[in-house]
Design a protein around this motif. Structure first.
Motif, PDB file in Angstrom:
ATOM      1  N   LEU A  36      14.580  42.662  -0.995  1.00  0.00           N
ATOM      2  CA  LEU A  36      15.508  43.707  -0.605  1.00  0.00           C
ATOM      3  C   LEU A  36      15.559  43.863   0.904  1.00  0.00           C
ATOM      4  CD1 LEU A  36      15.319  44.286  -3.631  1.00  0.00           C
ATOM      5  CD2 LEU A  36      15.113  46.712  -3.103  1.00  0.00           C
TER       6      LEU A  36
ATOM      7  N   PRO B  70      11.354  39.333 -14.138  1.00  0.00           N
ATOM      8  CA  PRO B  70      12.625  39.082 -13.457  1.00  0.00           C
ATOM      9  C   PRO B  70      13.504  38.090 -14.205  1.00  0.00           C
ATOM     10  CG  PRO B  70      10.832  37.959 -12.332  1.00  0.00           C
ATOM     11  CD  PRO B  70      10.205  38.850 -13.374  1.00  0.00           C
TER      12      PRO B  70
ATOM     13  N   PHE C 102       5.061  41.332  -4.098  1.00  0.00           N
ATOM     14  CA  PHE C 102       5.557  41.425  -2.731  1.00  0.00           C
ATOM     15  C   PHE C 102       4.653  42.333  -1.890  1.00  0.00           C
ATOM     16  CE2 PHE C 102       9.734  39.762  -3.861  1.00  0.00           C
ATOM     17  CZ  PHE C 102       9.843  40.107  -5.198  1.00  0.00           C
TER      18      PHE C 102
ATOM     19  N   SER D 111      15.198  41.868 -15.086  1.00  0.00           N
ATOM     20  CA  SER D 111      14.630  43.060 -14.471  1.00  0.00           C
ATOM     21  C   SER D 111      14.806  43.001 -12.963  1.00  0.00           C
ATOM     22  CB  SER D 111      13.151  43.171 -14.827  1.00  0.00           C
ATOM     23  OG  SER D 111      12.574  44.293 -14.194  1.00  0.00           O
ATOM     24  N   TYR D 112      15.094  44.143 -12.354  1.00  0.00           N
ATOM     25  CA  TYR D 112      15.387  44.168 -10.929  1.00  0.00           C
ATOM     26  C   TYR D 112      14.702  45.322 -10.210  1.00  0.00           C
ATOM     27  CZ  TYR D 112      18.563  47.203 -13.371  1.00  0.00           C
ATOM     28  OH  TYR D 112      19.071  48.121 -14.228  1.00  0.00           O
ATOM     29  N   GLN D 113      14.045  46.190 -10.976  1.00  0.00           N
ATOM     30  CA  GLN D 113      13.407  47.343 -10.339  1.00  0.00           C
ATOM     31  C   GLN D 113      12.079  46.941  -9.721  1.00  0.00           C
ATOM     32  OE1 GLN D 113      12.876  51.042 -12.318  1.00  0.00           O
ATOM     33  NE2 GLN D 113      14.768  50.858 -13.489  1.00  0.00           N
ATOM     34  N   LEU D 114      11.924  47.237  -8.460  1.00  0.00           N
ATOM     35  CA  LEU D 114      10.634  47.078  -7.807  1.00  0.00           C
ATOM     36  C   LEU D 114       9.752  48.277  -8.135  1.00  0.00           C
ATOM     37  CD1 LEU D 114      11.517  45.765  -4.245  1.00  0.00           C
ATOM     38  CD2 LEU D 114       9.898  44.706  -5.809  1.00  0.00           C
TER      39      LEU D 114
ATOM     40  N   ALA E 162      15.622  38.305  -6.645  1.00  0.00           N
ATOM     41  CA  ALA E 162      14.982  39.485  -7.219  1.00  0.00           C
ATOM     42  C   ALA E 162      13.826  39.946  -6.351  1.00  0.00           C
ATOM     43  CB  ALA E 162      14.477  39.174  -8.621  1.00  0.00           C
TER      44      ALA E 162
ATOM     45  N   TYR F  71      20.593  49.444  -4.086  1.00  0.00           N
ATOM     46  CA  TYR F  71      19.577  50.303  -4.679  1.00  0.00           C
ATOM     47  C   TYR F  71      19.453  51.568  -3.843  1.00  0.00           C
ATOM     48  CZ  TYR F  71      17.859  45.713  -6.408  1.00  0.00           C
ATOM     49  OH  TYR F  71      17.742  44.468  -6.968  1.00  0.00           O
TER      50      TYR F  71
ATOM     51  N   ARG G  12       6.123  37.076  -0.323  1.00  0.00           N
ATOM     52  CA  ARG G  12       6.455  37.099  -1.749  1.00  0.00           C
ATOM     53  C   ARG G  12       5.633  36.038  -2.473  1.00  0.00           C
ATOM     54  NH1 ARG G  12      12.269  36.265  -4.689  1.00  0.00           N
ATOM     55  NH2 ARG G  12      11.645  34.703  -6.196  1.00  0.00           N
TER      56      ARG G  12
ATOM     57  N   PHE H 230       6.464  50.106  -6.800  1.00  0.00           N
ATOM     58  CA  PHE H 230       5.697  50.144  -5.559  1.00  0.00           C
ATOM     59  C   PHE H 230       4.359  50.852  -5.737  1.00  0.00           C
ATOM     60  CE2 PHE H 230       8.551  48.737  -2.168  1.00  0.00           C
ATOM     61  CZ  PHE H 230       9.796  48.790  -2.775  1.00  0.00           C
ATOM     62  N   GLY H 231       3.367  50.408  -4.967  1.00  0.00           N
ATOM     63  CA  GLY H 231       2.149  51.180  -4.795  1.00  0.00           C
ATOM     64  C   GLY H 231       2.416  52.306  -3.814  1.00  0.00           C
TER      65      GLY H 231
ATOM     66  N   TYR I 247       6.962  38.859 -10.116  1.00  0.00           N
ATOM     67  CA  TYR I 247       6.873  38.522  -8.691  1.00  0.00           C
ATOM     68  C   TYR I 247       6.107  39.646  -8.004  1.00  0.00           C
ATOM     69  CZ  TYR I 247      10.918  35.435  -9.620  1.00  0.00           C
ATOM     70  OH  TYR I 247      11.775  34.496 -10.116  1.00  0.00           O
TER      71      TYR I 247
ATOM     72  N   ILE J 175       8.059  43.033  -9.247  1.00  0.00           N
ATOM     73  CA  ILE J 175       9.118  43.026 -10.266  1.00  0.00           C
ATOM     74  C   ILE J 175       8.533  42.356 -11.497  1.00  0.00           C
ATOM     75  CG2 ILE J 175      11.225  41.853 -10.966  1.00  0.00           C
ATOM     76  CD1 ILE J 175      12.514  42.579  -8.505  1.00  0.00           C
TER      77      ILE J 175
ATOM     78  N   TYR K 278       5.545  44.700   1.442  1.00  0.00           N
ATOM     79  CA  TYR K 278       6.544  45.219   2.357  1.00  0.00           C
ATOM     80  C   TYR K 278       5.837  46.000   3.460  1.00  0.00           C
ATOM     81  CZ  TYR K 278      10.805  44.148  -0.282  1.00  0.00           C
ATOM     82  OH  TYR K 278      11.855  43.507  -0.899  1.00  0.00           O
TER      83      TYR K 278
ATOM     84  N   LEU L  40      10.424  42.982   4.267  1.00  0.00           N
ATOM     85  CA  LEU L  40       9.650  42.106   3.384  1.00  0.00           C
ATOM     86  C   LEU L  40       8.726  41.230   4.217  1.00  0.00           C
ATOM     87  CD1 LEU L  40       9.095  40.918   0.568  1.00  0.00           C
ATOM     88  CD2 LEU L  40      10.999  39.344   0.964  1.00  0.00           C
TER      89      LEU L  40
ATOM     90  N   LEU M 174       7.514  54.532  -3.310  1.00  0.00           N
ATOM     91  CA  LEU M 174       8.958  54.617  -3.468  1.00  0.00           C
ATOM     92  C   LEU M 174       9.322  54.797  -4.928  1.00  0.00           C
ATOM     93  CD1 LEU M 174       8.606  53.253  -0.626  1.00  0.00           C
ATOM     94  CD2 LEU M 174      10.868  52.282  -1.034  1.00  0.00           C
TER      95      LEU M 174
ATOM     96  N   TYR N  53      16.332  54.414  -3.341  1.00  0.00           N
ATOM     97  CA  TYR N  53      14.961  54.815  -3.620  1.00  0.00           C
ATOM     98  C   TYR N  53      14.682  56.128  -2.886  1.00  0.00           C
ATOM     99  CZ  TYR N  53      13.553  50.299  -5.625  1.00  0.00           C
ATOM    100  OH  TYR N  53      13.421  49.192  -6.435  1.00  0.00           O
TER     101      TYR N  53
ATOM    102  N   PHE O 191      12.292  54.680  -7.672  1.00  0.00           N
ATOM    103  CA  PHE O 191      13.622  54.140  -7.944  1.00  0.00           C
ATOM    104  C   PHE O 191      14.557  55.247  -8.417  1.00  0.00           C
ATOM    105  CE2 PHE O 191      16.860  51.320  -9.430  1.00  0.00           C
ATOM    106  CZ  PHE O 191      17.282  51.804 -10.660  1.00  0.00           C
TER     107      PHE O 191
END
Lengths: 115, 117
Positions: free
Chosen positions: A104, B98, B35, B102-105, A101, A33, B50, B107-108, B33, B95, B37, B47, A43, A35, A45
């Motif tokens: 990262l 998933p 997360f 779907s694979y895009q995170l 998933a 990926y 989760r 983020f805040g 899901y 995500i 970070y 990470l 972040l 970002y 994408f």
């Protein structure tokens, strides 16, 4: 290497010049990926590579941005005719997709400053 | 639209005390899901923890735990016995769908945590 490696760590360029940012993912990670992290923002994408599949380029902000991944490993993000709004930290990440998933592993990023 | 919101741009905590970072999200998906970070000054995102949406039990990793309130769409991070090394930017992420590939995170915008000695 043990982790995701990015180069250069910092890059200062003049408006209008092209830049290349490199990412070397963790060996064996099939997903990669890019970002973008702008000051005060989360972040954003940019692009996703998974194995030999066609990349998801839906996050690239303009046609000045492109990326490739050679041999399923190293990736290069290219920004042509850089603009001041391109100044940001560009983060690369890899993962053992698809089973992991969201888990990262990130590099330390490349900070791009466009003067 | 699927969003992740962190309403606290900055927080501080005394060393050895406990701090809670807030995160809310918005989605119509039932499968997602969540997360947390951590991004220290080195810029390398790590990470922390989760949580799968289908799990009722809150995830815990040593001094880090979450309070997952699914109905309220809230996902806060509690750091116990705060240490100087905990000082960093913390990003909440998700995500959505998933299971559908779907694979895009998402983020805040992050919360900057300072730890006071």
């Amino acid at each position: 290497g043990a982790g995701v490696s990015q180069s250069p760590s910092n890059k200062v360029t003049e408006k209008g010049k092209d830049v290349e940012l490199r990412c070397d993912p963790i060996s064996g990670h099939t997903a990669l990926y890019w970002y973008r992290q702008s000051l005060g923002q989360g972040l954003e994408f940019l692009i996703y590579f998974q194995g030999n599949s066609a990349p998801d380029k839906s996050g690239l902000p303009s046609d000045r941005f492109s990326a490739e991944r050679t041999g399923g490993s190293v990736s290069t993000l290219t920004i042509q005719r850089t603009q001041q709004e391109d100044s940001a930290v560009y983060l690369c990440a890899s993962s053992l997709s698809p089973s992991a998933a969201g888990e990262l592993f990130f590099g330390e990023g490349s900070r791009l400053t466009v003067l | 639209a699927q969003t992740v919101t962190q309403s606290q741009p900055e927080m501080s905590v005394q060393e050895a005390e406990t701090v809670t970072l807030s995160c809310t999200y918005d989605t119509s998906e039932s499968d997602y899901y969540l997360f947390w970070y951590k991004q220290p000054p080195s810029r390398q995102m790590i990470l922390v923890i989760r949580q799968e949406a289908y799990k009722q039990q809150n995830a815990t990793e040593n001094r880090f735990s979450v309070n997952f309130q699914k109905a309220a769409k809230s996902f806060s991070l509690k750091i116990s016995d705060s240490q100087l090394g905990d000082a960093a930017m913390y990003f909440c992420a998700s995500i959505f769908a998933p299971g559908a590939g779907s694979y895009q995170l998402t983020f805040g915008k992050g919360t900057k945590l300072s730890v006071i000695p």
